[in-house]
Motif scaffolding. Sequence first.
Motif, mmCIF file in Angstrom:
data_model
loop_
_atom_site.group_PDB
_atom_site.id
_atom_site.type_symbol
_atom_site.label_atom_id
_atom_site.label_comp_id
_atom_site.label_asym_id
_atom_site.label_seq_id
_atom_site.Cartn_x
_atom_site.Cartn_y
_atom_site.Cartn_z
ATOM 1 N N ASP A 274 0.825 -1.212 0.000
ATOM 2 C CA ASP A 274 0.000 0.000 0.000
ATOM 3 C C ASP A 274 0.860 1.263 0.000
ATOM 4 O O ASP A 274 0.475 2.294 -0.537
ATOM 5 N N TRP A 275 2.042 1.156 0.629
ATOM 6 C CA TRP A 275 2.945 2.310 0.637
ATOM 7 C C TRP A 275 3.747 2.415 -0.659
ATOM 8 O O TRP A 275 3.859 3.484 -1.258
ATOM 9 N N ALA A 276 4.289 1.277 -1.113
ATOM 10 C CA ALA A 276 5.272 1.321 -2.202
ATOM 11 C C ALA A 276 4.668 1.720 -3.541
ATOM 12 O O ALA A 276 5.226 2.553 -4.259
ATOM 13 N N ILE A 277 3.546 1.122 -3.878
ATOM 14 C CA ILE A 277 3.063 1.268 -5.252
ATOM 15 C C ILE A 277 2.655 2.707 -5.591
ATOM 16 O O ILE A 277 3.054 3.230 -6.618
ATOM 17 N N PRO A 278 1.890 3.392 -4.714
ATOM 18 C CA PRO A 278 1.523 4.769 -5.100
ATOM 19 C C PRO A 278 2.630 5.821 -4.898
ATOM 20 O O PRO A 278 2.547 6.889 -5.478
ATOM 21 N N GLN A 279 3.636 5.530 -4.058
ATOM 22 C CA GLN A 279 4.624 6.575 -3.759
ATOM 23 C C GLN A 279 5.467 6.894 -5.012
ATOM 24 O O GLN A 279 5.609 6.062 -5.903
ATOM 25 N N GLU A 280 6.020 8.100 -5.032
ATOM 26 C CA GLU A 280 6.737 8.555 -6.229
ATOM 27 C C GLU A 280 8.144 9.043 -5.912
ATOM 28 O O GLU A 280 8.668 9.942 -6.563
ATOM 29 N N LYS A 281 8.757 8.444 -4.875
ATOM 30 C CA LYS A 281 10.093 8.893 -4.499
ATOM 31 C C LYS A 281 11.199 7.863 -4.721
ATOM 32 O O LYS A 281 12.317 8.231 -5.050
ATOM 33 N N TYR A 282 10.878 6.593 -4.521
ATOM 34 C CA TYR A 282 11.939 5.589 -4.513
ATOM 35 C C TYR A 282 11.606 4.389 -5.408
ATOM 36 O O TYR A 282 10.458 3.966 -5.472
ATOM 37 N N PRO A 283 12.635 3.795 -6.013
ATOM 38 C CA PRO A 283 12.449 2.442 -6.527
ATOM 39 C C PRO A 283 12.402 1.492 -5.316
ATOM 40 O O PRO A 283 13.265 1.581 -4.431
ATOM 41 N N VAL A 284 11.388 0.645 -5.282
ATOM 42 C CA VAL A 284 11.192 -0.232 -4.124
ATOM 43 C C VAL A 284 11.055 -1.681 -4.588
ATOM 44 O O VAL A 284 10.342 -1.959 -5.555
#
Lengths: 577, 577
Positions: free
Chosen positions: A416-426
């Motif tokens: 839920d955190w990783a997919i929408p965020q736009e700062k880091y490759p995760v």
Amino acid sequence: MYLEKINSPEDIKNFTAQQREELAAEMRAAMLKRASVHGGHFGPDFGIVEAVIALHTVFDSPKDKFVFDISHQALTGRKDAYLYAEHYDDVSGYTNPEESEHDMFNVGHTSTSISLATGLAKARDLKGDKENIIAIIGDGSMSGGEALEGLDTAGEMDSNLIILFNDNDMSIAEVHGGMYKGFKELRDTNGKSERNLFKAMGLDYRFVADGNDAEALIAVFDEVKDIDHPVVVHIVTQKGKGYKFAEENKEDWHWHMPFDIETGEVKQPMVDPYAEQTAKTFLQMAKDDEKFIAISAATPSSMNLTPARRQELGNHYIDVGIAEEQAVAMASGLARNGAHPVFGDYASFFQRTYDQLAQDVCVNNSPATFLVFWASMYGMNDVTHLGFYDIPMMSNIPNLVYLAPTSPEEYQAMLDWAIPQEKYPVAIRVPHMMVGSSNRPVRKSYDELNKYEVVKEGSRVAIIGLGNFYNLAEDAAVKLKEHGIEATLINPLFISGQDKDLLEKLKANHELVVTLEDGILDGGFGEKIARFYGADKMKVLNFGLAKKFYDRYDYEALAKENHLTAVQVAEDILANL
Amino acid sequence: MYLEKINSPEDIKNFTAQQREELAAEMRAAMLKRASVHGGHFGPDFGIVEAVIALHTVFDSPKDKFVFDISHQALTGRKDAYLYAEHYDDVSGYTNPEESEHDMFNVGHTSTSISLATGLAKARDLKGDKENIIAIIGDGSMSGGEALEGLDTAGEMDSNLIILFNDNDMSIAEVHGGMYKGFKELRDTNGKSERNLFKAMGLDYRFVADGNDAEALIAVFDEVKDIDHPVVVHIVTQKGKGYKFAEENKEDWHWHMPFDIETGEVKQPMVDPYAEQTAKTFLQMAKDDEKFIAISAATPSSMNLTPARRQELGNHYIDVGIAEEQAVAMASGLARNGAHPVFGDYASFFQRTYDQLAQDVCVNNSPATFLVFWASMYGMNDVTHLGFYDIPMMSNIPNLVYLAPTSPEEYQAMLDWAIPQEKYPVAIRVPHMMVGSSNRPVRKSYDELNKYEVVKEGSRVAIIGLGNFYNLAEDAAVKLKEHGIEATLINPLFISGQDKDLLEKLKANHELVVTLEDGILDGGFGEKIARFYGADKMKVLNFGLAKKFYDRYDYEALAKENHLTAVQVAEDILANL
């Protein structure tokens, strides 16, 4: 019955067409029986029976050399493992030179056979030998970069090399990519269409409309035997041929669990709960976020994305075929233009994408998400599909935030955190399927990079249990308690960076820091902790797997061999206090 | 003069054909002057001047998005760095979104543009936007697996995507692979030949015979602008156009050192002595061993294999084009059939082959040799070409014997041992060019794996100087001597394994073990030593680079930042005793 009496390819060379037909039927019967009990690859193997018979009729293996792509279709020299139940487990399911003199390589990844065969052919020429070199490759594998590079090199060579292109119009799932329009045209025109990838790559070309007709195959193999330049023989086979359920549902029967032969029903259905959770999350995200997009490289099953679910995802799903490099680079492009891409695949196949992760994604800091499935010693245990080399490979790439959830709840929070965020490759190291629920509170945001979670404060010993092995840390702590030690328990969450503040603080009342990781130790997570405390009096013990290739191992035995049971961990800790 | 007055693509949109021609001439003059002073990529950039002018005339960057492959041809938004000598060093030589709003990605490896562009296009569609996405790729890059995978995906897409295929009939060296027969036929038939890779991949196709004619390019770009499906525009350009020497000797002028404009002669010729040593060794081995074969993936210059030398090697040399996966897998095939293959390339490009090294080579234990050039912080310093991530990537792959020579003499001994042997896959981390000769005795056989060399016995402190950094270990030891410490000096030779007997023995009279490595620390050599002593009272200090991406750094500053001068190493040692 012929099959029992065949001990080498010599024994079938003088078969009549009728005998070959009976042999094919016997082989399918034996394969069906074994698969129903043992499970394994199914559809592709059933499709290529006649081709294997024809190959051994015309060519002289092992002098002539066959290189199977992925290689689960290669059964030569393994009769007993298909005829007798007590020997079902004797063989690997892939080619392996230690099992059969007819096997050239130990392979299991796709798209390698042409490249390997170009090497065999070139070595033959250097030595002045004359044997035939035959690469066998399916249409699903042809989209892989390694295969296409191999085809290009083959197209410039000028000596014997035969590429048997086994076209069953399927990858594991349906095929994807523009080249398949061309293959369809070739099938529809009896090989006459101008849209011919092989000719475009500079290769000679033959077509066999019915690749399940041994006699037609023998005719064309006779024609190309001892040919003095590379040639592609395009044969059309039927995936799953000879077993109704497999013919009708090709994707389900590419690989299959043990089943009831009469009904085709799986005896003990099993779904990876993390795959199921992933699929459900995707379906919801596709509804909530127009920018969401899931990418697969021909393994939608890794995320339990069934055909119906893929249809539901619609424009929010793309399968690029067997093309992991493309999947990762495309994810970077998607992120750069504002989308929220997530690419999921098995850990072993991420090995194809080191450079794309490093260059296309991480140098650009593109906020794409990568789900690494079955990265565990409790995953696939064939030497070619081991999923526990990912930490050295991925966690040392700068900019990549590599996360290790310890429960379904934490996995959900990370998705839920990783997919929408736009700062880091995760990247997220998806837990193996036995890692169960937990009542521990779950962090919602991972923006504060490399901040570990102290689950329980203790003293003297701190145990850092990474991802899948957090539970092992808890179990070891229970054992230590019996010896009066209240260990600190840490869930590090981040594989790719260290919580230096916390590590510093531990010095105050700890004398030993222990790391547990479900992967090889070399280049891994624990060694970085050892480096951190290198010049300090803090002791460090790293637990994980020794750097080696393991093949079809017993899970418990491997754990013991590497001191990865709770009792062993506790014992080693006590011995070092 | 037009160039000085142009500040955005808008400024050239209404140019006449005559003005465009003058602008092209001005651009070439500026590029020539800068290259003569500064060095850099040359031939491809000179060939594509008209295409760049035509692109900016027809399309609206940055709304329309250009993705350059490798990207050294992309100069847009960098006028000052080409016009004024004092600004020559301001730009990276590759696209970089921080330098120009017209740049989409920070790229430098080949064969990425199509894949990245498919991502941009798909994201555009998800958002309902309408811009043009244009991937620009040369014929040399087309042989790379990532490009071919990208082409295949593009062939299945159904919205705007324009692939500008810049065909100058050259890679860095001459092109290699069957696909180039097809491209030649397309050039010879004005695009009409049936042997068309792009159509075989399901793509629409246009051909422009003179890709240095801006007017012809504008006409076809106008035609494909806003097209509703993927299309390939194949243009034929002249590498090095406009500068006689570059037109005549395309390979030498792909990238060039600073030179005299009148004569074309390099001002300060420089040859990597290790490349030269490699080439001479190959020439001798080709005479002595019929099974010897050298492989290049389009970078014969890494081994100083000039055209004359390649001709001399004859059948003992193969260039597979830009296709590192093929090079490595082919090497495995060659070894399996009894040849003695050696593949050399720059460290950064080995990143393309993680899976082939692991699966095709190491799982099979194929005795092929790999030469890793410029794996050093003293190598290429563009972020896309850094050569010091190799130790985490390669040394943690089981079965691979990764060696680190410390002098030309040791490099020679390792070459002489590795290439003919038939037991192990071996990689050699070729020293950077400043690592000079040594009088130390050199080991001839490396069959006793992981046996380190104790060069000087001392006490209290042991310094393990890996490969390029052995000299730094010696220099630090000199500093320590000033403080009364006679350090033990160790040349480990092996990156991929530990000499546990020796490490155990050091415990007797040492309190600190120091490791020095010319690469990032994370996942590297030193951390394994830290793990070994983790639960012991021995202190360990690891020196190397912090895990980060670095770009166009100053070598000395980077060394200081990471405590990699002899004075700093000695100081840190003293502080930890």
